[in-house]
Scaffold this active site. Structure first.
Site, PDB file in Angstrom:
ATOM      1  N   ARG A 161     -39.149 -34.008  22.802  1.00  0.00           N
ATOM      2  CA  ARG A 161     -40.177 -33.820  21.771  1.00  0.00           C
ATOM      3  C   ARG A 161     -41.563 -33.646  22.395  1.00  0.00           C
ATOM      4  NH1 ARG A 161     -39.832 -38.769  18.124  1.00  0.00           N
ATOM      5  NH2 ARG A 161     -39.228 -39.656  20.099  1.00  0.00           N
ATOM      6  N   ASN A 192     -36.747 -36.064  15.798  1.00  0.00           N
ATOM      7  CA  ASN A 192     -35.339 -36.352  16.070  1.00  0.00           C
ATOM      8  C   ASN A 192     -34.592 -36.483  14.756  1.00  0.00           C
ATOM      9  OD1 ASN A 192     -35.710 -36.456  18.843  1.00  0.00           O
ATOM     10  ND2 ASN A 192     -35.797 -38.675  18.939  1.00  0.00           N
TER      11      ASN A 192
END
Length: 90
Positions: free
Chosen positions: A18, A36
């Protein structure tokens, strides 16, 4: 301006993916978000010109050192409001 939703499959959680996505988006000045998912995938929502989005998608696999993207699904999201920055969502 287009908005794409990218769904990354593979080893994409627990490896700094990320943050790598955020750094690439910020480097390219593209707004959006990354999060996520419970099933182990990662969702990226990104806005830009079609050519910028194609470039972002092409550079994404090399942006994260430890991630291993096995599949990257792409969906165009019509009629999205303009975003102004990039965020990592929890």
């Amino acid at each position: 301006m287009q908005t794409w939703e990218l769904l990354a499959h593979g080893v994409v959680q627990g490896v700094g993916f990320r943050w790598s996505v955020q750094m690439l988006a910020q480097k390219m000045h593209l707004p959006g978000s990354v999060r996520n998912n419970p099933d182990g995938t990662v969702t990226i929502v990104i806005q830009g010109t079609p050519s910028d989005l194609v470039k972002f998608k092409a550079e994404l696999p090399g942006a994260a050192t430890y991630a291993q993207i096995s599949r990257l699904d792409t969906k165009v999201l019509p009629d999205m409001e303009q975003m102004h920055s990039f965020h990592v969502l929890y």
